[in-house]
Write an enzyme that holds these catalytic residues in place. Sequence first.
Site, mmCIF file in Angstrom:
data_model
loop_
_atom_site.group_PDB
_atom_site.id
_atom_site.type_symbol
_atom_site.label_atom_id
_atom_site.label_comp_id
_atom_site.label_asym_id
_atom_site.label_seq_id
_atom_site.Cartn_x
_atom_site.Cartn_y
_atom_site.Cartn_z
ATOM 1 N N LYS A 30 11.390 8.088 1.608
ATOM 2 C CA LYS A 30 11.166 9.439 2.127
ATOM 3 C C LYS A 30 9.884 10.023 1.537
ATOM 4 C CE LYS A 30 13.251 13.452 0.903
ATOM 5 N NZ LYS A 30 12.186 14.467 0.959
ATOM 6 N N ASP A 59 9.139 13.531 5.822
ATOM 7 C CA ASP A 59 9.945 14.757 5.708
ATOM 8 C C ASP A 59 9.019 15.969 5.646
ATOM 9 O OD1 ASP A 59 11.935 16.600 5.131
ATOM 10 O OD2 ASP A 59 12.156 15.988 3.032
ATOM 11 N N THR A 118 19.737 22.295 1.759
ATOM 12 C CA THR A 118 20.844 22.113 0.796
ATOM 13 C C THR A 118 20.666 22.950 -0.467
ATOM 14 O OG1 THR A 118 19.689 20.077 0.247
ATOM 15 C CG2 THR A 118 21.724 19.861 1.472
ATOM 16 N N ARG A 208 15.812 12.743 -7.523
ATOM 17 C CA ARG A 208 15.814 12.787 -8.991
ATOM 18 C C ARG A 208 16.789 11.830 -9.674
ATOM 19 N NH1 ARG A 208 15.494 19.232 -8.732
ATOM 20 N NH2 ARG A 208 16.427 18.698 -6.730
HETATM 21 O O1 C5P Z 1 15.817 15.153 -6.131
HETATM 22 P P1 C5P Z 1 16.783 15.369 -4.998
HETATM 23 O O2 C5P Z 1 17.774 14.219 -4.853
HETATM 24 O O3 C5P Z 1 17.439 16.715 -5.039
HETATM 25 O O4 C5P Z 1 15.840 15.295 -3.721
HETATM 26 C C1 C5P Z 1 16.210 15.716 -2.448
HETATM 27 C C2 C5P Z 1 15.055 15.536 -1.519
HETATM 28 O O5 C5P Z 1 15.484 15.921 -0.228
HETATM 29 C C3 C5P Z 1 13.823 16.368 -1.837
HETATM 30 O O6 C5P Z 1 12.694 15.588 -1.477
HETATM 31 C C4 C5P Z 1 13.940 17.582 -0.917
HETATM 32 O O7 C5P Z 1 12.677 18.085 -0.529
HETATM 33 C C5 C5P Z 1 14.641 16.967 0.292
HETATM 34 N N1 C5P Z 1 15.414 17.868 1.129
HETATM 35 C C6 C5P Z 1 16.420 18.695 0.633
HETATM 36 N N2 C5P Z 1 17.143 19.503 1.478
HETATM 37 C C7 C5P Z 1 16.890 19.495 2.785
HETATM 38 C C8 C5P Z 1 15.884 18.661 3.312
HETATM 39 C C9 C5P Z 1 15.180 17.850 2.444
HETATM 40 O O8 C5P Z 1 16.692 18.663 -0.567
HETATM 41 N N3 C5P Z 1 17.648 20.214 3.605
#
Ligand code: C5P
Length: 230
Positions: A30, A59, A118, A208
């Site tokens: 991603k 994304d 989220t 993360r």
């Molecule tokens: O680090 P983490 O697992 O929280 O990463 C989630 C990824 O998903 C990040 O790159 C964030 O920008 C992306 N994202 C999100 N919520 C959304 C869409 C994309 O957290 N609704």
Amino acid sequence: MELCVALDLPSAEENLALAESLKSYDVWMKVGFRTYIRDGKNFIEALKKINPDFKIFLDLKLYDIPNTMADAAEEIAKLGVHMFNIHASAGSVAMKTVMDRLSGYEDRPLVLAVTALTSFDEEHFKAVYEKSIDEKAEQFAKMSYENGLDGVVCSTFESRAIKNATSDSFLTLCPGIRPFGEDAGDQQRVATLELAAKEGVDYPVVGRPIYKESDPRSKVEEILKVMSGV
Ligand code: C5P
């Protein structure tokens, strides 16, 4: 379920090193704002060089007037990535315009719509959208389905209801996955891998909990092992 790894590290070198360490796995990469704004098309090319079979999800969460979104969607299709997303709140005309524009592409990328980020909790979501997350996410999902999109970005907690309201084959991509209950960070609606599987999530997104590990490779291996057993 197919694992989607968020390449959100601070430099191209670090992201490419992460991709290199994962090249033998069947995972999605991603590429988000930070990486694409800084490293652009060259980064996509570099990823493909590491593993031509990597599936790439751009994304960028497009949100603009319909024609501008369709122009951008076409440029994304030309990049040869496999999936990208738009904001559902751009509306049905934008959705239709984007899908119409891509209809000429034989191997078009999958198009998903973001329902509720989220990182939103109920209170802050309502202040913007005036509805509960469940209600609005389902409404956005139906709109996306009716306009020919392939799926939505949502939290694990809306995945099942969205499939029930649309179709089982309508894809759900869910960030906020903490595979084994790791630290949530700024995410509000987090779920484990086990719950994601139960709720029919097609693409769990993990950032993360993978890239902050000293050994991201073995973390991915652990995740894939769980995914193959559920
Ligand atoms: O680090 P983490 O697992 O929280 O990463 C989630 C990824 O998903 C990040 O790159 C964030 O920008 C992306 N994202 C999100 N919520 C959304 C869409 C994309 O957290 N609704």
